[in-house]
Design an enzyme around this catalytic site. Sequence first.
Site, PDB file in Angstrom:
ATOM      1  CD  GLN A  80      -3.101  -0.782   2.132  1.00 52.03           C
ATOM      2  OE1 GLN A  80      -3.283  -1.404   3.256  1.00 52.03           O
ATOM      3  NE2 GLN A  80      -3.880   0.097   1.852  1.00 52.03           N
ATOM      4  CG  HIS A  81       0.392   3.528   2.403  1.00 58.27           C
ATOM      5  ND1 HIS A  81      -0.988   3.883   2.348  1.00 58.27           N
ATOM      6  CD2 HIS A  81       0.868   2.693   3.509  1.00 58.27           C
ATOM      7  CE1 HIS A  81      -1.452   2.869   3.495  1.00 58.27           C
ATOM      8  NE2 HIS A  81      -0.291   2.396   4.291  1.00 58.27           N
ATOM      9  CG  ASP A 243      -0.008  -5.178   1.582  1.00 60.98           C
ATOM     10  OD1 ASP A 243      -0.803  -4.220   1.956  1.00 60.98           O
ATOM     11  OD2 ASP A 243       1.229  -5.303   1.629  1.00 60.98           O
TER      12      ASP A 243
END
Length: 496
Positions: A80-81, A243
């Site tokens: 992520q991110h 995830d």
Amino acid sequence: MYIGVDCGTQSTKVVVIDVDGARLLGEASRPHRLDEQVGGRREQSPAQWIEALGGALREAVSRAGIDARAIRAIGVSGQQHGLVALDAAGEPVHPAKLWCDTETAPWNADLVERLGGEAGCLERLGLVLQTGYTASKVAWLREVHPEAYGRIATLLLPHDYLNFWLTGERVAEAGDASGTGYFDTRTRCWRHDVLAEIAPELDPARVLPRLIESREPAGTLRGAAARELGVPEGILVSSGGGDNMLGAIGTGNIRPGLMTLSLGTSGTLCAYSPDPVVSDSAMVANFCASHGGWLPLVCTMNVTSATTRVRELFGLDLAAFGERVAAAPIGAGGITMLPFFNGERVPMLPEATASLDGLTGLNVTQANLCRAAMEGATLGLRYGLEQFGSLAEGVREIRLIGGGARSAAWRQMVADVTGSRVVCPAVTDAAALGAALQAAWCHRAGKGDGELAELCERLVTLDEASRAEPDANHVAAYDRVYTRYRRVLAERHAVT
């Protein structure tokens, strides 16, 4: 047959599942390189992900022993991110800046202030911006690399980028979008006004990908990607997700009463909620789930990344490291490690460094230092669990995933530190399995069958041999160790 892909920090993993037979047929992985620099910079080239995906997918299909023409859909999970900013030709303007990058901490602090502090963030986004979210990475790129910033045509996350490479479509779904910092997690929509605070020159309608529902396909596999992967063109590609969201699906955590805990590079704790959640703690993120509903989540940044550093320092393999941990007493002979090698998100200490407390001439041994690293990571997860407050009261069981979950000593430590029952799914690559299950759910949705709960019921099985029950004496001992951990945390970082 369905394929699940998980593009993580350290590797890309691929699984092939047979839904009708409820079997995992094949799996494979390929490693990634991480570019780490002084100051908290942590980046990767997206080209690595494509190379790793191709190698792992071809090997997994070969191990499954199936005809590639039997594959019906692919689902992608991603770390992520991460910021993947593309130019008009679809090429990255800069290496992907990852979730664990803390170089952008000053930009994040500035954004939180400009949005009105924690209260302003909650009002606009349903969560509080944290270092590591995508927003501060965009602000950093604007200031530090204005030439690259000026070429941005699209802002994607890692799993969005893989979907783009597979299908040619620039789309996003609510679960992964929740961690960008310019998405309202309650109403499931982009916040154009927040992006304007971050990047006033960018047109949100142009640079933000089209939002799709979790059950909606991202597209179909384009010809060039199909030829590179060795599978037929036109295979459905599901929405995919972050995830953590797909790891929740892969552990059956799609209803209240369960908690998923990941002992990966980072550590995550998440529990399903049918409604948006605003916690008393700003460290609990009100993320959307990638199957509907919400997934309140806490993330610590140093778990297997911390134990690996200590293990490699001593030149130990995993078996030898486990032996050292088992040889040391609970509490590591009085040593407390705050393993903040990558800074820390929970507690909010993005610029913190790792430290050791309680060293004496008698307790400095390999065994104690190895155990202190594992205990420090696990005690940090207990601190994160406490941030959930009443949200965790109905949890019956912790389902443990990630590389650290393969360690019997670590499983027992989690049970004893949290005072909870712990068990691993039979398939420990839960995010890849969750991606495959979501792909099957998405593919079968068009045929009027295949509800996700039924898919999870049949394909998410538990490894009963991995089950760990808390030992009352150990729980009491760890309560004392945790008190010491909190004291050190308060003395070194003023965290209460």
